[in-house]
Design a protein around this motif. Structure first.
Motif, PDB file in Angstrom:
ATOM      1  N   LEU A   1      33.570  -4.837 -13.876  1.00 39.00           N
ATOM      2  CA  LEU A   1      34.801  -4.553 -13.151  1.00 39.00           C
ATOM      3  C   LEU A   1      35.139  -3.075 -13.336  1.00 39.00           C
ATOM      4  CD1 LEU A   1      36.918  -7.637 -14.346  1.00 39.00           C
ATOM      5  CD2 LEU A   1      35.594  -7.427 -12.235  1.00 39.00           C
ATOM      6  N   ASP A   2      36.022  -2.562 -12.521  1.00 40.67           N
ATOM      7  CA  ASP A   2      36.449  -1.171 -12.670  1.00 40.67           C
ATOM      8  C   ASP A   2      37.579  -1.098 -13.691  1.00 40.67           C
ATOM      9  OD1 ASP A   2      36.262   1.522 -12.195  1.00 40.67           O
ATOM     10  OD2 ASP A   2      37.669   1.508 -10.521  1.00 40.67           O
ATOM     11  N   MET A   3      37.323  -1.709 -14.840  1.00 36.90           N
ATOM     12  CA  MET A   3      38.262  -1.742 -15.946  1.00 36.90           C
ATOM     13  C   MET A   3      37.470  -1.662 -17.239  1.00 36.90           C
ATOM     14  SD  MET A   3      40.911  -4.686 -14.638  1.00 36.90           S
ATOM     15  CE  MET A   3      42.386  -3.975 -15.320  1.00 36.90           C
ATOM     16  N   TYR A   4      38.174  -1.399 -18.333  1.00 34.53           N
ATOM     17  CA  TYR A   4      37.523  -1.246 -19.623  1.00 34.53           C
ATOM     18  C   TYR A   4      38.199  -2.132 -20.671  1.00 34.53           C
ATOM     19  CZ  TYR A   4      35.207   2.892 -17.713  1.00 34.53           C
ATOM     20  OH  TYR A   4      34.448   3.740 -16.946  1.00 34.53           O
ATOM     21  N   ILE A   5      37.418  -2.468 -21.706  1.00 35.18           N
ATOM     22  CA  ILE A   5      37.941  -3.200 -22.850  1.00 35.18           C
ATOM     23  C   ILE A   5      37.849  -2.289 -24.065  1.00 35.18           C
ATOM     24  CG2 ILE A   5      37.745  -5.225 -24.333  1.00 35.18           C
ATOM     25  CD1 ILE A   5      38.504  -5.911 -21.464  1.00 35.18           C
ATOM     26  N   GLN A   6      38.979  -2.087 -24.722  1.00 34.87           N
ATOM     27  CA  GLN A   6      39.018  -1.274 -25.936  1.00 34.87           C
ATOM     28  C   GLN A   6      39.198  -2.195 -27.132  1.00 34.87           C
ATOM     29  OE1 GLN A   6      42.553   1.269 -27.121  1.00 34.87           O
ATOM     30  NE2 GLN A   6      41.212   2.892 -26.361  1.00 34.87           N
TER      31      GLN A   6
ATOM     32  N   LYS B   1      32.702  -1.503 -20.463  1.00 34.04           N
ATOM     33  CA  LYS B   1      33.100  -1.972 -19.140  1.00 34.04           C
ATOM     34  C   LYS B   1      33.486  -3.447 -19.212  1.00 34.04           C
ATOM     35  CE  LYS B   1      32.501   0.752 -15.374  1.00 34.04           C
ATOM     36  NZ  LYS B   1      33.381   0.725 -14.184  1.00 34.04           N
ATOM     37  N   ALA B   2      34.559  -3.810 -18.553  1.00 31.44           N
ATOM     38  CA  ALA B   2      35.004  -5.199 -18.542  1.00 31.44           C
ATOM     39  C   ALA B   2      34.216  -6.018 -17.533  1.00 31.44           C
ATOM     40  CB  ALA B   2      36.489  -5.270 -18.213  1.00 31.44           C
ATOM     41  N   THR B   3      34.024  -7.283 -17.850  1.00 30.88           N
ATOM     42  CA  THR B   3      33.499  -8.275 -16.913  1.00 30.88           C
ATOM     43  C   THR B   3      34.574  -9.339 -16.761  1.00 30.88           C
ATOM     44  OG1 THR B   3      32.516  -9.710 -18.604  1.00 30.88           O
ATOM     45  CG2 THR B   3      31.170  -7.849 -17.803  1.00 30.88           C
TER      46      THR B   3
END
Length: 360
Positions: A34-39, A73-75
């Motif tokens: 996804l066009d998001m991130y996980i920190q 990168k998030a899934t």
């Protein structure tokens, strides 16, 4: 009998198709970016194997470590799971990358920030230790190029601009002034080093898309500096990026330059950007760094005690200093680790000097 066999065969095919569909859906959820991130919390990296001052002191009992956060990168699957965990934070792409910034440009910027943090750390450490150090600017390095700008197609991320109209670039501010002085409609000649090859580009500054009419080349850049020291120092950080290790680099370099053990036998970690004047700057993800430090049995953690201005409070409601966030996180997870606020490198040095040596 044949009807029963046929019916069973059809049923098995349906089951196989259903199972395949489920597996495909699971794979998509697990792998589709996804066009998001996980920190999330990263780890502690002891600095003595990464930093080497030639002939420096190396028989200290304690340790100094930099802290990292992990960013991926998030899934759909990790997005769903992360929303249920305090040790995970979901971030939009705009919170990580600049507008229009590619992954390659983002990585380049992070590595440049790390290089800057190392140079500032070396400069401050050698000055504090009274050792010879000189700092020079080689030019400015292009970090990203705005699509549709004057520089688009002429410059690219990673280019080192060493001169303007035959004059050397001695600072990032000086470069900005050189570009701003170009009359409207005129071009500017840039001396560039790209992939170890020298070249020149003629560019006419123009309106930068998305800036409300501001004129310029359409690039973001940072000063590319060179530092010389006596004794020599080497820092190896592989692919760790960002500026947040500056404070801990400074302490480790000083620890090797000096005979005494700054750590007094304790496991010390921390975070914070090191500025050239010795002040410690604000960083991101400090809550996860505190979590990671506690997991790594760190005993003392330095946190930037940055000033929150009224303008910052108005722009970001609820914003707190790094130290406030770190102290709250430490209380929340129930750690015995000491959280120490620092505004400057001297605050950290004063705290360590006042420590009693740890009993073995």
């Amino acid at each position: 009998m044949y009807g029963a066999i046929l019916e069973g065969s059809v049923l098995n095919n349906v089951k196989r198709i259903a199972l395949t569909a489920v597996l495909l859906l699971f794979a998509a959820a697990a792998l589709l970016p996804l066009d998001m991130y996980i920190q999330k919390p990263g780890g502690a990296y002891e600095l003595s194997p990464l930093v080497e001052v030639k002939g420096g002191d190396s028989d200290d009992e304690g340790s100094l470590s930099l802290m990292t956060i992990a960013l991926s990168k998030a899934t759909p699957l990790t997005y769903a799971v992360s929303g249920l965990m305090d040790s995970r934070k979901i971030m939009k792409a705009g919170q990580v990358r600049r507008d229009g910034e590619s992954e390659e440009e983002y990585n380049l910027r992070q590595l440049q920030l790390m290089e800057d943090s190392q140079i500032n750390a070396i400069y401050v450490a050698y000055n504090r230790a009274g050792k010879p150090v000189t700092l020079e600017t080689e030019g400015v390095i292009v970090l990203d190029v705005v699509e549709g700008s004057a520089a688009d197609g002429n410059l690219k991320a990673g280019d080192l601009i060493t001169g303007v109209e035959g004059e050397p670039v001695v600072s990032s501010d000086g470069f900005a002034e050189m570009v701003a002085s170009v009359p409207t409609g005129d071009s500017i000649r840039l001396s560039i080093l790209r992939d170890d090859e020298e070249m020149e580009e003629e560019i006419s500054p123009g309106t930068i898309p998305g800036t409300g009419g501001r004129k310029g080349l359409g690039v973001s850049y940072a000063a590319k500096r060179m530092i010389e020291t006596d004794p020599e120092v080497e820092i190896e950080t592989e692919d760790i990026g960002g500026p947040s290790a500056g404070l801990m680099f400074t302490l480790e370099i000083m620890n090797q330059l000096m005979d005494e053990d700054l750590t007094k036998g304790y496991r010390v970690a921390g975070t914070g950007e090191m500025n050239e004047d010795g002040t410690v700057g604000r960083i991101g993800g400090i809550d996860f760094k505190v979590m990671a430090a506690d997991r790594e049995d760190i005993e003392i953690f330095f946190a930037p005690d940055d000033e929150i201005t009224d303008e910052m409070r108005e722009r970001i409601p609820g914003i707190r200093s790094n130290y406030e966030t770190a102290a709250e996180t430490a209380e929340k997870i129930g750690t015995d680790m000491k959280i120490v606020p620092v505004k400057t490198i001297d605050d950290a040095l004063d705290y360590l000097e006042a420590l009693n040596t740890k009993r073995k």
